[in-house]
Design a protein around this motif. Sequence first.
Motif, PDB file in Angstrom:
ATOM      1  N   LEU A 150      16.039 -36.557  -8.359  1.00 32.81           N
ATOM      2  CA  LEU A 150      16.646 -35.697  -7.345  1.00 32.81           C
ATOM      3  C   LEU A 150      18.138 -35.598  -7.639  1.00 32.81           C
ATOM      4  N   ILE A 151      18.632 -34.385  -7.803  1.00 28.57           N
ATOM      5  CA  ILE A 151      20.036 -34.181  -8.142  1.00 28.57           C
ATOM      6  C   ILE A 151      20.759 -33.583  -6.942  1.00 28.57           C
ATOM      7  N   TYR A 152      21.800 -34.275  -6.493  1.00 29.23           N
ATOM      8  CA  TYR A 152      22.604 -33.866  -5.344  1.00 29.23           C
ATOM      9  C   TYR A 152      24.019 -33.527  -5.805  1.00 29.23           C
ATOM     10  N   ASP A 153      24.736 -32.750  -4.961  1.00 28.05           N
ATOM     11  CA  ASP A 153      26.177 -32.688  -5.154  1.00 28.05           C
ATOM     12  C   ASP A 153      26.802 -33.897  -4.465  1.00 28.05           C
ATOM     13  N   ARG A 154      28.099 -34.059  -4.609  1.00 24.81           N
ATOM     14  CA  ARG A 154      28.734 -35.266  -4.064  1.00 24.81           C
ATOM     15  C   ARG A 154      28.815 -35.264  -2.542  1.00 24.81           C
ATOM     16  N   LYS A 155      28.496 -34.136  -1.915  1.00 22.79           N
ATOM     17  CA  LYS A 155      28.496 -34.064  -0.456  1.00 22.79           C
ATOM     18  C   LYS A 155      27.118 -34.335   0.144  1.00 22.79           C
ATOM     19  N   GLY A 156      26.129 -34.628  -0.711  1.00 20.67           N
ATOM     20  CA  GLY A 156      24.813 -34.994  -0.211  1.00 20.67           C
ATOM     21  C   GLY A 156      23.804 -33.869  -0.164  1.00 20.67           C
ATOM     22  N   ALA A 157      24.166 -32.666  -0.648  1.00 26.43           N
ATOM     23  CA  ALA A 157      23.237 -31.536  -0.629  1.00 26.43           C
ATOM     24  C   ALA A 157      22.338 -31.597  -1.864  1.00 26.43           C
ATOM     25  N   LEU A 158      21.022 -31.517  -1.648  1.00 23.11           N
ATOM     26  CA  LEU A 158      20.076 -31.539  -2.752  1.00 23.11           C
ATOM     27  C   LEU A 158      20.171 -30.233  -3.533  1.00 23.11           C
ATOM     28  N   GLN A 159      20.384 -30.331  -4.860  1.00 25.05           N
ATOM     29  CA  GLN A 159      20.526 -29.160  -5.706  1.00 25.05           C
ATOM     30  C   GLN A 159      19.284 -28.865  -6.530  1.00 25.05           C
ATOM     31  N   LYS A 160      18.608 -29.903  -6.984  1.00 24.19           N
ATOM     32  CA  LYS A 160      17.518 -29.688  -7.926  1.00 24.19           C
ATOM     33  C   LYS A 160      16.564 -30.880  -7.908  1.00 24.19           C
ATOM     34  N   VAL A 161      15.280 -30.588  -8.165  1.00 25.09           N
ATOM     35  CA  VAL A 161      14.261 -31.622  -8.326  1.00 25.09           C
ATOM     36  C   VAL A 161      13.709 -31.491  -9.740  1.00 25.09           C
ATOM     37  N   VAL A 162      13.839 -32.529 -10.542  1.00 17.75           N
ATOM     38  CA  VAL A 162      13.417 -32.488 -11.941  1.00 17.75           C
ATOM     39  C   VAL A 162      12.218 -33.422 -12.123  1.00 17.75           C
ATOM     40  N   PRO A 163      11.035 -32.886 -12.449  1.00 18.86           N
ATOM     41  CA  PRO A 163       9.879 -33.751 -12.731  1.00 18.86           C
ATOM     42  C   PRO A 163      10.024 -34.380 -14.115  1.00 18.86           C
ATOM     43  N   LEU A 164       9.622 -35.620 -14.244  1.00 16.49           N
ATOM     44  CA  LEU A 164       9.729 -36.324 -15.518  1.00 16.49           C
ATOM     45  C   LEU A 164       8.375 -36.344 -16.226  1.00 16.49           C
ATOM     46  N   PRO A 165       8.374 -36.399 -17.557  1.00 13.93           N
ATOM     47  CA  PRO A 165       7.112 -36.317 -18.307  1.00 13.93           C
ATOM     48  C   PRO A 165       6.230 -37.540 -18.113  1.00 13.93           C
ATOM     49  N   ASP A 166       4.915 -37.325 -18.234  1.00 15.00           N
ATOM     50  CA  ASP A 166       3.965 -38.435 -18.187  1.00 15.00           C
ATOM     51  C   ASP A 166       4.062 -39.243 -19.477  1.00 15.00           C
ATOM     52  N   GLY A 167       3.490 -40.437 -19.459  1.00  7.70           N
ATOM     53  CA  GLY A 167       3.452 -41.277 -20.647  1.00  7.70           C
ATOM     54  C   GLY A 167       4.653 -42.171 -20.816  1.00  7.70           C
ATOM     55  N   LEU A 168       5.610 -42.067 -19.904  1.00  5.77           N
ATOM     56  CA  LEU A 168       6.811 -42.897 -19.969  1.00  5.77           C
ATOM     57  C   LEU A 168       7.108 -43.430 -18.580  1.00  5.77           C
ATOM     58  N   ARG A 169       7.168 -44.744 -18.443  1.00  7.11           N
ATOM     59  CA  ARG A 169       7.521 -45.347 -17.153  1.00  7.11           C
ATOM     60  C   ARG A 169       9.046 -45.411 -17.091  1.00  7.11           C
ATOM     61  N   VAL A 170       9.642 -44.388 -16.502  1.00  8.07           N
ATOM     62  CA  VAL A 170      11.100 -44.257 -16.493  1.00  8.07           C
ATOM     63  C   VAL A 170      11.709 -45.312 -15.590  1.00  8.07           C
ATOM     64  N   ARG A 171      12.744 -45.962 -16.086  1.00  5.06           N
ATOM     65  CA  ARG A 171      13.413 -47.008 -15.320  1.00  5.06           C
ATOM     66  C   ARG A 171      14.840 -46.644 -14.951  1.00  5.06           C
ATOM     67  N   ALA A 172      15.399 -45.613 -15.599  1.00  2.34           N
ATOM     68  CA  ALA A 172      16.753 -45.175 -15.262  1.00  2.34           C
ATOM     69  C   ALA A 172      16.937 -43.762 -15.787  1.00  2.34           C
ATOM     70  N   ALA A 173      17.819 -43.001 -15.133  1.00  2.00           N
ATOM     71  CA  ALA A 173      18.120 -41.641 -15.565  1.00  2.00           C
ATOM     72  C   ALA A 173      19.593 -41.371 -15.332  1.00  2.00           C
TER      73      ALA A 173
END
Length: 377
Positions: A150-173
Amino acid sequence: MKSLQGPVVLGLFYASAFCALAQNADKSASGIETPIHSYTLEFGKPQKTGLGGGGTAMSALHICDDDGTVFLEVSDNRSDGMGLMTLHSLDRAGESIRFRPGHLPGYTDQISHPVRFFANETQVAALVYATQVKANLSDPPADHQVELVLIYDRKGALQKVVPLPDGLRVRAAGLYESGNLLAVGADDRDHSARLLVIDGSGETIREIRLFDQDYNLRRNAKQDQMLSSVIQNKSGALEMMQILPHGPNLLLIPVYSRQPIIEVNEHGIVRVYPLQVPDGLFLGEALSVGKRSWSFETSRGGFKEPKENEEPPKMFAIDPGPVLVFDPNDGSVLRKIDKSPDNSQARLVCEKDGEFTALTTDHTDGSLEVLKASIPR
Protein backbone atom coordinates in the motif's frame (compact mmCIF):
# COMPACT_ATOMS: atom_id res chain seq x y z
CA MET A 1 -1.61 -20.58 3.38
CA LYS A 2 0.07 -17.42 4.52
CA SER A 3 -0.71 -16.56 8.09
CA LEU A 4 -0.70 -13.10 9.55
CA GLN A 5 2.75 -12.29 10.84
CA GLY A 6 2.70 -10.75 14.31
CA PRO A 7 5.37 -8.20 15.17
CA VAL A 8 7.58 -8.34 18.18
CA VAL A 9 5.62 -6.27 20.67
CA LEU A 10 7.17 -4.42 23.52
CA GLY A 11 5.11 -2.84 26.29
CA LEU A 12 6.03 0.75 27.02
CA PHE A 13 6.18 2.00 30.56
CA TYR A 14 6.31 5.42 32.18
CA ALA A 15 9.71 6.85 32.99
CA SER A 16 10.52 10.21 34.54
CA ALA A 17 13.94 11.76 34.09
CA PHE A 18 16.05 14.83 34.63
CA CYS A 19 18.28 16.15 31.85
CA ALA A 20 21.94 15.38 32.37
CA LEU A 21 24.81 13.86 30.43
CA ALA A 22 27.61 11.62 31.50
CA GLN A 23 30.65 10.92 29.34
CA ASN A 24 33.62 8.68 29.68
CA ALA A 25 35.97 6.73 27.47
CA ASP A 26 35.52 3.06 26.77
CA LYS A 27 39.01 1.83 26.09
CA SER A 28 38.14 -1.59 24.81
CA ALA A 29 35.73 -3.22 22.37
CA SER A 30 35.85 -6.64 20.82
CA GLY A 31 38.48 -6.61 18.12
CA ILE A 32 38.68 -2.80 17.94
CA GLU A 33 41.88 -1.20 19.17
CA THR A 34 41.03 2.50 18.94
CA PRO A 35 39.18 4.03 21.91
CA ILE A 36 35.41 4.21 21.58
CA HIS A 37 33.72 7.22 23.16
CA SER A 38 30.97 6.11 25.51
CA TYR A 39 27.94 8.13 26.62
CA THR A 40 24.93 7.66 28.85
CA LEU A 41 21.63 9.24 27.83
CA GLU A 42 19.66 11.02 30.53
CA PHE A 43 16.32 12.12 29.17
CA GLY A 44 14.43 15.30 29.99
CA LYS A 45 10.80 15.70 30.99
CA PRO A 46 8.41 13.56 28.90
CA GLN A 47 6.15 15.36 26.43
CA LYS A 48 2.69 13.98 25.65
CA THR A 49 1.64 13.02 22.12
CA GLY A 50 -1.79 12.44 20.63
CA LEU A 51 -1.11 8.71 20.29
CA GLY A 52 -2.00 5.89 22.61
CA GLY A 53 -4.61 5.24 25.24
CA GLY A 54 -5.75 2.36 27.41
CA GLY A 55 -3.93 -0.86 26.58
CA THR A 56 -1.37 0.83 24.34
CA ALA A 57 1.43 -1.29 22.93
CA MET A 58 4.07 -0.41 20.36
CA SER A 59 5.69 -2.71 17.83
CA ALA A 60 9.45 -3.15 17.94
CA LEU A 61 9.49 -2.01 14.29
CA HIS A 62 10.14 1.66 13.62
CA ILE A 63 11.74 3.97 11.06
CA CYS A 64 13.37 7.36 11.56
CA ASP A 65 13.65 9.37 8.35
CA ASP A 66 16.04 12.15 7.39
CA ASP A 67 13.94 14.96 8.92
CA GLY A 68 13.54 13.18 12.25
CA THR A 69 9.97 11.95 11.66
CA VAL A 70 9.34 8.58 13.27
CA PHE A 71 7.13 5.90 11.69
CA LEU A 72 5.83 3.30 14.12
CA GLU A 73 2.98 0.87 14.75
CA VAL A 74 0.70 1.36 17.73
CA SER A 75 -2.14 -0.76 19.03
CA ASP A 76 -4.60 1.14 21.24
CA ASN A 77 -8.29 1.63 21.86
CA ARG A 78 -8.68 3.28 18.42
CA SER A 79 -7.30 0.29 16.47
CA ASP A 80 -10.63 -0.62 14.84
CA GLY A 81 -11.64 -2.77 17.79
CA MET A 82 -9.47 -5.63 16.49
CA GLY A 83 -6.28 -5.02 18.46
CA LEU A 84 -4.30 -4.64 15.22
CA MET A 85 -1.24 -2.49 14.97
CA THR A 86 -1.83 0.74 13.03
CA LEU A 87 0.92 2.67 11.27
CA HIS A 88 1.48 6.26 12.38
CA SER A 89 4.04 8.99 11.76
CA LEU A 90 5.18 11.31 14.53
CA ASP A 91 7.18 14.40 13.58
CA ARG A 92 9.61 16.36 15.77
CA ALA A 93 6.86 18.81 16.74
CA GLY A 94 4.73 15.95 18.09
CA GLU A 95 2.18 15.96 15.24
CA SER A 96 0.95 12.52 14.18
CA ILE A 97 -0.65 11.07 11.02
CA ARG A 98 -2.49 7.76 10.81
CA PHE A 99 -2.06 5.44 7.79
CA ARG A 100 -5.08 3.20 7.22
CA PRO A 101 -6.27 2.01 3.80
CA GLY A 102 -10.00 1.79 4.41
CA HIS A 103 -11.88 -0.52 2.06
CA LEU A 104 -9.85 -1.91 -0.86
CA PRO A 105 -11.97 -2.91 -3.90
CA GLY A 106 -11.53 -6.59 -4.70
CA TYR A 107 -10.38 -7.51 -1.18
CA THR A 108 -12.14 -8.28 2.08
CA ASP A 109 -11.74 -5.90 4.99
CA GLN A 110 -9.59 -8.44 6.81
CA ILE A 111 -6.29 -6.74 6.00
CA SER A 112 -3.30 -7.41 8.20
CA HIS A 113 -1.31 -4.80 10.03
CA PRO A 114 1.82 -3.67 8.12
CA VAL A 115 4.34 -6.51 8.27
CA ARG A 116 7.03 -4.01 7.30
CA PHE A 117 6.92 -0.38 6.22
CA PHE A 118 9.13 2.08 4.37
CA ALA A 119 9.27 5.87 4.09
CA ASN A 120 11.13 8.31 1.86
CA GLU A 121 10.76 12.06 1.41
CA THR A 122 7.44 11.87 -0.46
CA GLN A 123 5.82 8.45 0.10
CA VAL A 124 5.17 5.69 2.61
CA ALA A 125 4.87 2.02 1.67
CA ALA A 126 3.31 -0.68 3.85
CA LEU A 127 3.55 -4.43 3.19
CA VAL A 128 0.30 -6.20 4.17
CA TYR A 129 -1.55 -9.49 3.68
CA ALA A 130 -5.08 -9.45 2.26
CA THR A 131 -7.78 -11.89 1.12
CA GLN A 132 -9.38 -11.51 -2.29
CA VAL A 133 -13.16 -11.31 -2.59
CA LYS A 134 -14.80 -14.33 -4.25
CA ALA A 135 -15.82 -13.64 -7.86
CA ASN A 136 -19.02 -15.67 -7.36
CA LEU A 137 -20.88 -16.58 -4.19
CA SER A 138 -20.68 -20.25 -5.17
CA ASP A 139 -16.87 -20.14 -5.41
CA PRO A 140 -14.91 -21.74 -2.56
CA PRO A 141 -13.19 -19.34 -0.17
CA ALA A 142 -9.71 -18.19 -1.10
CA ASP A 143 -7.11 -20.76 -0.03
CA HIS A 144 -4.36 -18.23 0.62
CA GLN A 145 -3.70 -14.60 1.28
CA VAL A 146 -2.01 -12.31 -1.19
CA GLU A 147 0.73 -9.83 -0.47
CA LEU A 148 0.13 -6.16 -1.25
CA VAL A 149 2.16 -3.00 -0.95
CA LEU A 150 0.00 0.00 0.00
CA ILE A 151 1.55 3.28 -1.11
CA TYR A 152 0.53 6.49 0.69
CA ASP A 153 1.58 10.10 0.45
CA ARG A 154 3.13 11.60 3.57
CA LYS A 155 -0.24 12.99 4.65
CA GLY A 156 -1.78 9.52 4.92
CA ALA A 157 -3.76 9.43 1.65
CA LEU A 158 -3.68 6.05 -0.10
CA GLN A 159 -2.29 6.49 -3.63
CA LYS A 160 -1.82 3.00 -4.99
CA VAL A 161 -2.22 -0.71 -4.22
CA VAL A 162 0.49 -2.91 -5.76
CA PRO A 163 -0.05 -6.71 -5.80
CA LEU A 164 3.13 -8.74 -5.37
CA PRO A 165 3.98 -11.85 -7.43
CA ASP A 166 3.32 -15.38 -6.19
CA GLY A 167 6.20 -17.73 -5.43
CA LEU A 168 8.02 -15.28 -3.18
CA ARG A 169 7.33 -14.78 0.52
CA VAL A 170 8.06 -11.06 0.63
CA ARG A 171 9.52 -9.81 3.89
CA ALA A 172 10.26 -6.18 3.02
CA ALA A 173 9.57 -3.67 0.25
CA GLY A 174 11.08 -0.30 -0.60
CA LEU A 175 10.49 2.44 -3.15
CA TYR A 176 12.97 3.79 -5.68
CA GLU A 177 12.78 7.40 -6.84
CA SER A 178 11.38 6.11 -10.18
CA GLY A 179 8.32 4.75 -8.37
CA ASN A 180 9.35 1.14 -8.90
CA LEU A 181 9.38 -1.21 -5.92
CA LEU A 182 12.07 -3.50 -4.57
CA ALA A 183 10.59 -6.64 -3.02
CA VAL A 184 12.89 -8.78 -0.88
CA GLY A 185 11.86 -12.21 0.24
CA ALA A 186 12.44 -15.92 0.42
CA ASP A 187 11.83 -18.25 -2.51
CA ASP A 188 8.99 -20.71 -1.79
CA ARG A 189 11.13 -23.59 -3.09
CA ASP A 190 14.37 -23.35 -1.10
CA HIS A 191 13.89 -20.27 1.15
CA SER A 192 16.88 -18.53 -0.47
CA ALA A 193 16.86 -14.75 -0.80
CA ARG A 194 15.45 -13.13 -3.94
CA LEU A 195 15.29 -9.46 -4.89
CA LEU A 196 12.69 -8.36 -7.46
CA VAL A 197 12.22 -4.92 -9.02
CA ILE A 198 8.47 -4.44 -9.59
CA ASP A 199 6.55 -1.70 -11.37
CA GLY A 200 3.45 0.07 -10.09
CA SER A 201 1.11 -2.54 -11.58
CA GLY A 202 2.85 -5.44 -9.84
CA GLU A 203 4.75 -6.71 -12.89
CA THR A 204 8.31 -7.92 -12.33
CA ILE A 205 10.79 -5.79 -14.30
CA ARG A 206 13.91 -7.70 -13.34
CA GLU A 207 15.47 -9.85 -10.67
CA ILE A 208 18.58 -8.46 -9.00
CA ARG A 209 21.34 -11.05 -8.81
CA LEU A 210 23.61 -10.69 -5.82
CA PHE A 211 26.44 -11.87 -8.08
CA ASP A 212 26.81 -12.15 -11.84
CA GLN A 213 26.35 -15.48 -13.60
CA ASP A 214 30.08 -16.06 -14.14
CA TYR A 215 30.72 -15.69 -10.43
CA ASN A 216 27.85 -17.95 -9.50
CA LEU A 217 29.19 -20.70 -11.77
CA ARG A 218 32.44 -20.87 -9.84
CA ARG A 219 32.87 -23.90 -7.64
CA ASN A 220 31.82 -23.20 -4.01
CA ALA A 221 30.86 -19.64 -5.01
CA LYS A 222 27.97 -19.46 -2.57
CA GLN A 223 30.14 -20.58 0.33
CA ASP A 224 33.23 -18.49 -0.42
CA GLN A 225 31.96 -14.92 -0.42
CA MET A 226 30.76 -12.47 2.17
CA LEU A 227 27.08 -12.55 1.22
CA SER A 228 26.69 -16.34 1.28
CA SER A 229 24.70 -16.21 4.52
CA VAL A 230 22.39 -13.55 3.10
CA ILE A 231 21.77 -15.50 -0.11
CA GLN A 232 21.17 -18.87 1.51
CA ASN A 233 19.09 -17.42 4.39
CA LYS A 234 19.78 -20.43 6.62
CA SER A 235 19.42 -18.34 9.78
CA GLY A 236 16.03 -16.97 8.70
CA ALA A 237 17.26 -13.37 8.98
CA LEU A 238 15.09 -12.33 6.02
CA GLU A 239 12.16 -12.43 8.43
CA MET A 240 13.31 -9.10 9.86
CA MET A 241 14.81 -7.38 6.82
CA GLN A 242 14.60 -3.58 6.92
CA ILE A 243 14.86 -1.36 3.83
CA LEU A 244 15.89 2.30 4.10
CA PRO A 245 16.42 4.96 1.43
CA HIS A 246 20.03 5.99 0.82
CA GLY A 247 20.11 8.76 -1.75
CA PRO A 248 18.71 7.25 -4.98
CA ASN A 249 19.52 3.74 -3.74
CA LEU A 250 18.21 1.44 -1.02
CA LEU A 251 19.91 -0.15 1.99
CA LEU A 252 19.00 -3.73 2.92
CA ILE A 253 19.51 -4.25 6.65
CA PRO A 254 19.14 -7.77 8.11
CA VAL A 255 17.91 -6.73 11.56
CA TYR A 256 18.85 -8.84 14.60
CA SER A 257 21.69 -10.44 12.69
CA ARG A 258 25.43 -10.01 12.20
CA GLN A 259 25.19 -10.03 8.42
CA PRO A 260 26.44 -7.18 6.19
CA ILE A 261 24.27 -4.31 4.99
CA ILE A 262 23.76 -4.21 1.21
CA GLU A 263 23.22 -1.09 -0.92
CA VAL A 264 21.34 -1.69 -4.19
CA ASN A 265 20.05 0.39 -7.07
CA GLU A 266 17.50 -0.81 -9.63
CA HIS A 267 20.09 -2.88 -11.48
CA GLY A 268 22.22 -4.52 -8.80
CA ILE A 269 24.52 -4.19 -5.83
CA VAL A 270 26.31 -0.88 -5.37
CA ARG A 271 28.22 -1.67 -2.19
CA VAL A 272 28.38 -3.97 0.82
CA TYR A 273 28.91 -2.61 4.36
CA PRO A 274 30.34 -5.19 6.80
CA LEU A 275 29.91 -3.30 10.07
CA GLN A 276 32.22 -4.29 12.91
CA VAL A 277 29.52 -5.38 15.37
CA PRO A 278 31.22 -6.40 18.66
CA ASP A 279 31.11 -10.05 19.68
CA GLY A 280 27.93 -11.02 21.51
CA LEU A 281 25.81 -8.30 19.90
CA PHE A 282 23.42 -8.28 16.93
CA LEU A 283 22.42 -5.29 14.82
CA GLY A 284 18.99 -3.93 15.74
CA GLU A 285 16.69 -1.33 14.17
CA ALA A 286 18.33 1.74 12.63
CA LEU A 287 18.01 5.05 14.48
CA SER A 288 19.69 7.11 11.74
CA VAL A 289 21.59 6.58 8.51
CA GLY A 290 23.55 9.72 7.68
CA LYS A 291 26.47 10.51 5.40
CA ARG A 292 29.13 10.34 8.13
CA SER A 293 27.66 7.97 10.71
CA TRP A 294 25.00 5.32 11.19
CA SER A 295 23.29 4.75 14.54
CA PHE A 296 21.77 1.38 15.42
CA GLU A 297 20.15 -0.27 18.36
CA THR A 298 21.69 -3.61 19.28
CA SER A 299 20.48 -6.79 20.91
CA ARG A 300 22.25 -9.56 22.80
CA GLY A 301 19.99 -12.04 21.03
CA GLY A 302 19.48 -12.52 17.31
CA PHE A 303 19.53 -14.78 14.25
CA LYS A 304 22.52 -17.12 14.43
CA GLU A 305 23.94 -18.99 11.48
CA PRO A 306 23.25 -22.71 12.08
CA LYS A 307 26.00 -25.24 11.74
CA GLU A 308 25.86 -27.79 8.94
CA ASN A 309 22.85 -30.11 9.25
CA GLU A 310 21.56 -28.05 12.16
CA GLU A 311 18.13 -26.43 12.25
CA PRO A 312 18.14 -22.66 12.91
CA PRO A 313 16.58 -21.58 16.22
CA LYS A 314 12.95 -20.60 15.72
CA MET A 315 12.91 -18.01 18.51
CA PHE A 316 15.33 -15.75 20.32
CA ALA A 317 15.03 -13.16 23.05
CA ILE A 318 15.46 -9.48 22.22
CA ASP A 319 17.78 -8.41 25.02
CA PRO A 320 18.54 -4.72 24.38
CA GLY A 321 22.21 -3.78 24.15
CA PRO A 322 23.83 -0.36 23.70
CA VAL A 323 23.33 1.95 20.75
CA LEU A 324 26.33 1.77 18.45
CA VAL A 325 27.35 4.55 16.07
CA PHE A 326 29.32 3.27 13.06
CA ASP A 327 31.53 4.87 10.44
CA PRO A 328 29.97 3.50 7.22
CA ASN A 329 33.22 3.95 5.31
CA ASP A 330 35.20 1.35 7.25
CA GLY A 331 32.54 -0.21 9.49
CA SER A 332 34.27 0.81 12.73
CA VAL A 333 32.42 1.71 15.92
CA LEU A 334 32.66 5.43 16.70
CA ARG A 335 30.50 5.68 19.82
CA LYS A 336 28.70 3.49 22.32
CA ILE A 337 25.59 4.93 23.94
CA ASP A 338 23.56 3.55 26.86
CA LYS A 339 20.33 4.64 28.45
CA SER A 340 20.39 5.46 32.14
CA PRO A 341 18.87 2.81 34.43
CA ASP A 342 15.97 5.17 35.16
CA ASN A 343 14.99 5.11 31.47
CA SER A 344 15.67 1.45 30.75
CA GLN A 345 12.05 0.81 29.61
CA ALA A 346 11.93 3.77 27.21
CA ARG A 347 12.01 2.73 23.55
CA LEU A 348 14.63 4.50 21.42
CA VAL A 349 13.24 5.26 17.97
CA CYS A 350 15.31 8.02 16.35
CA GLU A 351 18.55 10.01 16.27
CA LYS A 352 18.83 13.32 14.45
CA ASP A 353 21.79 15.73 14.74
CA GLY A 354 22.91 14.18 18.03
CA GLU A 355 19.41 14.32 19.57
CA PHE A 356 17.94 10.96 20.56
CA THR A 357 14.18 10.37 20.74
CA ALA A 358 12.58 7.66 22.85
CA LEU A 359 8.96 6.74 23.53
CA THR A 360 7.29 5.69 26.75
CA THR A 361 3.71 5.73 28.07
CA ASP A 362 2.01 7.79 30.73
CA HIS A 363 1.19 5.37 33.56
CA THR A 364 -2.11 7.17 34.27
CA ASP A 365 -3.81 7.26 30.86
CA GLY A 366 -1.64 5.12 28.57
CA SER A 367 -0.83 7.94 26.12
CA LEU A 368 2.51 7.84 24.35
CA GLU A 369 5.11 10.33 25.53
CA VAL A 370 8.29 11.56 23.89
CA LEU A 371 11.63 11.72 25.70
CA LYS A 372 14.63 13.66 24.35
CA ALA A 373 18.34 13.57 25.13
CA SER A 374 21.41 14.89 23.30
CA ILE A 375 25.08 14.01 23.06
CA PRO A 376 27.98 16.09 21.66
CA ARG A 377 28.41 15.93 17.92
